[in-house]
Design a protein around this motif. Sequence first.
Motif, mmCIF file in Angstrom:
data_model
loop_
_atom_site.group_PDB
_atom_site.id
_atom_site.type_symbol
_atom_site.label_atom_id
_atom_site.label_comp_id
_atom_site.label_asym_id
_atom_site.label_seq_id
_atom_site.Cartn_x
_atom_site.Cartn_y
_atom_site.Cartn_z
ATOM 1 N N ASP A 44 37.570 38.742 38.902
ATOM 2 C CA ASP A 44 38.521 37.808 38.307
ATOM 3 C C ASP A 44 37.811 36.878 37.336
ATOM 4 N N ASP A 69 37.889 33.759 37.184
ATOM 5 C CA ASP A 69 37.415 32.517 37.790
ATOM 6 C C ASP A 69 36.275 32.784 38.779
ATOM 7 N N GLU A 70 35.696 33.984 38.713
ATOM 8 C CA GLU A 70 34.595 34.361 39.593
ATOM 9 C C GLU A 70 33.314 34.553 38.792
ATOM 10 N N ILE A 121 33.068 36.277 49.277
ATOM 11 C CA ILE A 121 33.286 35.288 48.219
ATOM 12 C C ILE A 121 32.980 33.898 48.760
ATOM 13 N N GLY A 178 40.201 41.003 43.683
ATOM 14 C CA GLY A 178 39.054 40.273 43.169
ATOM 15 C C GLY A 178 37.826 40.591 43.999
ATOM 16 N N GLU A 234 33.777 31.991 43.634
ATOM 17 C CA GLU A 234 35.084 31.788 43.014
ATOM 18 C C GLU A 234 35.292 30.299 42.791
#
Length: 316
Positions: free
Chosen positions: A95, A97-98, A124, A161, A212
Amino acid sequence: MNAPDVAVIVPTLRRPDSLERALRSLFAQTAVETRLKQIVVVDNDPQASSRLLVETLKADSPFPLTWVHAPQPGVATVRNTGLAATDASLIAFLDDDEAASDTWLAALLDAQATTGADAVFGPIRGRVPDGTGWATSYLEQFFGREGPEQTQLIDAPYGCGNSLLRRTTALPGLAPFNVSADQAGGEDDALFAALAARGGRFGWAAEAWVDEFAPPHRATLTYALTRAFAYGQGPSQTAAAARDWPAVARWMAVGAAQAVVWGVAASALTLIGHPRRAEMMDRCARGVGKLFWMKGFEPHFYGARELARLDRTAAS
């Protein structure tokens, strides 16, 4: 020597700084030089706002970097568009935002080879901005993901994700993600439920770490509990989609019990200001979601709703 056979798909929507962080983490991947065929950035902004950034970053990428446009906002549409842009036989999702650890992709590939799984998931670490107060620990856990300490086969899937999917078995057809989930999400839940029904296997890559970074508008208790409600809807909705009405009834009964038990616990812990009250609220919200799974109750986190939020933010 293995021929390049892996593509990493990065869906994005107006997060230039976050997207650059995600891409630079992919540029730093090690031990995959002969495997990583392509990084595909899929821009879900009708205005194609990430194109210039990606074109600029191509000079820094040690791997082929492709930009494609999915102008119709929607989480399933953007994933399908990314798949259409590559013929790689293994597909990883990261993703925007990762940020991946430098051995992330190698760990996913090793786990897939070891387990033979059709879909592999990794852990994560949730990161939230300063100022989230007493809910910080809960929010970090909410945006994170935990699993077994060892790489192994697992019984149940996680979200897209930080995942690696075998295309022939886990991603059948030209558009395997159901676009009816474009606005509310859950497209990966439906995909993996169908994979499980076909006898597919799921794996865990214990060393495939990503961070994340929750943006400020998401790093709130309200957002997390709304998302928890949507997660709770998932089992009931999956059963309803299969027209397994006894299973729907079972999930609703489970949800009613959870809502009562965890609702009482949340109320009691709120009265004394205990930090675990957020966890109890989360469990209660998931229970309520199992009860109210019907159309009209789905929160919308993606697509047109997210684009409208970004437009309002830009105008303010």
